[in-house]
Scaffold this motif. Sequence first.
Motif, mmCIF file in Angstrom:
data_model
loop_
_atom_site.group_PDB
_atom_site.id
_atom_site.type_symbol
_atom_site.label_atom_id
_atom_site.label_comp_id
_atom_site.label_asym_id
_atom_site.label_seq_id
_atom_site.Cartn_x
_atom_site.Cartn_y
_atom_site.Cartn_z
ATOM 1 N N LYS A 133 -89.865 -1.581 -19.167
ATOM 2 C CA LYS A 133 -88.832 -0.626 -18.772
ATOM 3 C C LYS A 133 -87.597 -0.842 -19.636
ATOM 4 O O LYS A 133 -87.100 -1.960 -19.763
ATOM 5 C CB LYS A 133 -88.458 -0.811 -17.303
ATOM 6 C CG LYS A 133 -89.547 -0.399 -16.358
ATOM 7 C CD LYS A 133 -89.083 -0.482 -14.928
ATOM 8 C CE LYS A 133 -90.170 -0.040 -13.979
ATOM 9 N NZ LYS A 133 -89.732 -0.124 -12.584
ATOM 10 N N THR A 134 -87.123 0.227 -20.207
ATOM 11 C CA THR A 134 -85.901 0.128 -20.990
ATOM 12 C C THR A 134 -84.717 0.297 -20.056
ATOM 13 O O THR A 134 -84.745 1.075 -19.110
ATOM 14 C CB THR A 134 -85.851 1.219 -22.073
ATOM 15 O OG1 THR A 134 -85.972 2.480 -21.445
ATOM 16 C CG2 THR A 134 -86.982 1.054 -23.066
ATOM 17 N N LYS A 135 -83.678 -0.448 -20.334
ATOM 18 C CA LYS A 135 -82.474 -0.363 -19.519
ATOM 19 C C LYS A 135 -81.599 0.766 -20.063
ATOM 20 O O LYS A 135 -81.167 0.738 -21.211
ATOM 21 C CB LYS A 135 -81.697 -1.666 -19.550
ATOM 22 C CG LYS A 135 -82.404 -2.802 -18.862
ATOM 23 C CD LYS A 135 -81.553 -4.037 -18.825
ATOM 24 C CE LYS A 135 -82.267 -5.163 -18.116
ATOM 25 N NZ LYS A 135 -81.447 -6.361 -18.051
ATOM 26 N N LYS A 186 -78.168 3.212 -19.268
ATOM 27 C CA LYS A 186 -76.937 3.248 -18.513
ATOM 28 C C LYS A 186 -76.870 4.551 -17.736
ATOM 29 O O LYS A 186 -77.069 5.625 -18.295
ATOM 30 C CB LYS A 186 -75.748 3.169 -19.463
ATOM 31 C CG LYS A 186 -74.798 2.079 -19.126
ATOM 32 C CD LYS A 186 -73.644 2.054 -20.066
ATOM 33 C CE LYS A 186 -72.631 1.098 -19.490
ATOM 34 N NZ LYS A 186 -71.458 1.029 -20.281
#
Length: 82
Positions: free
Chosen positions: A22-24, A26
């Motif tokens: 999973k990419t973080k 914002k």
Amino acid sequence: MKKILLLAALFIGTLNSFAQNKTKTKDIDKDANVLLDSLSKVYHVRVNSIMVETYNGLKTTSISYVKNKELVYKAIKTEPIK
């Protein structure tokens, strides 16, 4: 037999390393809502927006809120530009 086990272990290992990372990202909406809620608690009004204006070497930060069914702007910070 050993070669098959070794190849299976390498194959499973590579699958695990590429699986569902999973990419973080914002969440801009969440950050904005937290900021507006914080300002609402400080100024005891329901803050609708934040506005930053620069004019004649001054940077003015204002908030807007509704009072008596009218939109009101209140300057909360004024500082000279360096």
